[in-house]
Design a protein around this motif. Structure first.
Motif, PDB file in Angstrom:
ATOM      1  N   PHE A 139      -1.088   1.700   9.189  1.00  0.00           N
ATOM      2  CA  PHE A 139      -1.988   2.017   8.082  1.00  0.00           C
ATOM      3  C   PHE A 139      -2.893   3.206   8.383  1.00  0.00           C
ATOM      4  O   PHE A 139      -4.074   3.207   8.051  1.00  0.00           O
ATOM      5  CB  PHE A 139      -2.825   0.788   7.707  1.00  0.00           C
ATOM      6  CG  PHE A 139      -2.011  -0.323   7.104  1.00  0.00           C
ATOM      7  CD1 PHE A 139      -1.877  -0.441   5.732  1.00  0.00           C
ATOM      8  CD2 PHE A 139      -1.357  -1.244   7.921  1.00  0.00           C
ATOM      9  CE1 PHE A 139      -1.104  -1.458   5.170  1.00  0.00           C
ATOM     10  CE2 PHE A 139      -0.583  -2.263   7.374  1.00  0.00           C
ATOM     11  CZ  PHE A 139      -0.459  -2.368   5.997  1.00  0.00           C
TER      12      PHE A 139
ATOM     13  N   HIS B  62      -7.990   0.562   2.380  1.00  0.00           N
ATOM     14  CA  HIS B  62      -7.291  -0.270   1.407  1.00  0.00           C
ATOM     15  C   HIS B  62      -7.198  -1.717   1.888  1.00  0.00           C
ATOM     16  O   HIS B  62      -7.304  -2.654   1.078  1.00  0.00           O
ATOM     17  CB  HIS B  62      -5.886   0.279   1.148  1.00  0.00           C
ATOM     18  CG  HIS B  62      -5.867   1.580   0.412  1.00  0.00           C
ATOM     19  ND1 HIS B  62      -6.441   1.745  -0.821  1.00  0.00           N
ATOM     20  CD2 HIS B  62      -5.341   2.787   0.731  1.00  0.00           C
ATOM     21  CE1 HIS B  62      -6.264   2.987  -1.248  1.00  0.00           C
ATOM     22  NE2 HIS B  62      -5.609   3.646  -0.302  1.00  0.00           N
TER      23      HIS B  62
ATOM     24  N   ILE C 164       0.853  -1.181   0.000  1.00  0.00           N
ATOM     25  CA  ILE C 164       0.000   0.000   0.000  1.00  0.00           C
ATOM     26  C   ILE C 164       0.895   1.239   0.000  1.00  0.00           C
ATOM     27  O   ILE C 164       1.609   1.496   0.980  1.00  0.00           O
ATOM     28  CB  ILE C 164      -0.931   0.016   1.228  1.00  0.00           C
ATOM     29  CG1 ILE C 164      -1.734  -1.292   1.322  1.00  0.00           C
ATOM     30  CG2 ILE C 164      -1.863   1.222   1.155  1.00  0.00           C
ATOM     31  CD1 ILE C 164      -2.591  -1.606   0.129  1.00  0.00           C
TER      32      ILE C 164
ATOM     33  N   LYS D 235      -5.246   4.627   5.801  1.00  0.00           N
ATOM     34  CA  LYS D 235      -5.161   3.657   4.711  1.00  0.00           C
ATOM     35  C   LYS D 235      -5.960   2.385   5.023  1.00  0.00           C
ATOM     36  O   LYS D 235      -5.847   1.392   4.298  1.00  0.00           O
ATOM     37  CB  LYS D 235      -3.699   3.274   4.449  1.00  0.00           C
ATOM     38  CG  LYS D 235      -2.775   4.443   4.128  1.00  0.00           C
ATOM     39  CD  LYS D 235      -3.022   5.015   2.745  1.00  0.00           C
ATOM     40  CE  LYS D 235      -2.000   6.095   2.411  1.00  0.00           C
ATOM     41  NZ  LYS D 235      -2.220   6.660   1.049  1.00  0.00           N
TER      42      LYS D 235
ATOM     43  N   ALA E 102       1.694   3.896   3.106  1.00  0.00           N
ATOM     44  CA  ALA E 102       1.166   3.384   4.373  1.00  0.00           C
ATOM     45  C   ALA E 102       2.285   3.102   5.365  1.00  0.00           C
ATOM     46  O   ALA E 102       3.340   2.568   5.008  1.00  0.00           O
ATOM     47  CB  ALA E 102       0.360   2.113   4.140  1.00  0.00           C
TER      48      ALA E 102
END
Length: 220
Positions: A192, A198, A185, A195, A188
């Protein structure tokens, strides 16, 4: 948590363990069971960690019944941290509890950070016992931090590009000899931040993709 989230307690090897069960939404019949493991207990990891919750939500969206426990010494769970060994034993007890409560359903294992060590160890243990799991989802895999075992080729690996706790290169070095792809990602960090969407999107898409791949005669 949602209205279908239920607290429970069960006996572990080191005392009582507290946990959460998330049921599929709208009263749907579960398609499987997912067990989710949280990050390191000594660094604030709990079953309500945001990444752990995100994994739970992803599997609820896939119509799985999801179970999480607080590891030893976390929240109301009794006992002391056991460097992943006792935690794997306790997660195996959770596995046994859930397959008894929801028989004849496939079981998935998912974990974040320290939880990836626990779940990958449990997957190997269950495989050796003739009870292989349906699949494994590892987010922020603890490669280089813990002695991660080999994993199945269809394992879903998700990692942050800017993870400074477990560098993505360490995950590549571990996954490469096993020929297991890694979803990275962009931007990230280990937790995260901003994020999380995702993670959920990729877990759902890749899990459904696994099922389609299995059923595709051209890939047989």
């Amino acid at each position: 948590m949602n209205k279908n989230t239920k607290h429970f307690t069960m006996q572990g090897h080191a005392g009582l363990m507290e946990g959460l069960i998330d049921l599929p939404l709208d009263g749907k019949k579960p398609r499987g069971i997912a067990l989710v493991a949280h990050p390191h207990p000594l660094y604030g990891g709990t079953m309500e960690n945001k990444v752990t919750q995100t994994l739970a939500r992803a599997f609820v969206a896939l119509d799985y019944t999801v179970a999480r426990i607080n590891f030893r010494g976390v929240g109301q769970s009794e006992g002391e941290h056991d460097r992943g060994h006792g935690e794997t034993d306790d997660m195996e007890l959770l596995y046994e509890h859930m397959v008894e409560k929801f028989p004849d359903l496939p079981v998935a294992l998912a974990g974040f950070s320290f939880g990836t060590f626990v779940q990958s160890q449990l997957a190997k243990r269950l495989e050796a016992a003739g009870k292989p799991v349906q699949g494994l989802v590892l987010v922020g895999a603890a490669a280089g931090k813990w002695q991660m075992p080999e994993i199945a080729p269809n394992t879903i690996l998700i990692h942050g590009e800017n993870d400074d706790t477990i560098p993505v290169q360490a995950v590549f070095d571990w996954a490469r000899p096993q020929d297991v792809p890694v979803v990275v990602i962009p931007g990230a960090d280990h937790f995260f931040h901003r994020k999380l969407n995702h993670i959920k999107s990729w877990v759902i898409a890749l899990w459904l993709g696994r099922a389609q791949h299995k059923d595709d005669p051209e890939d047989a």
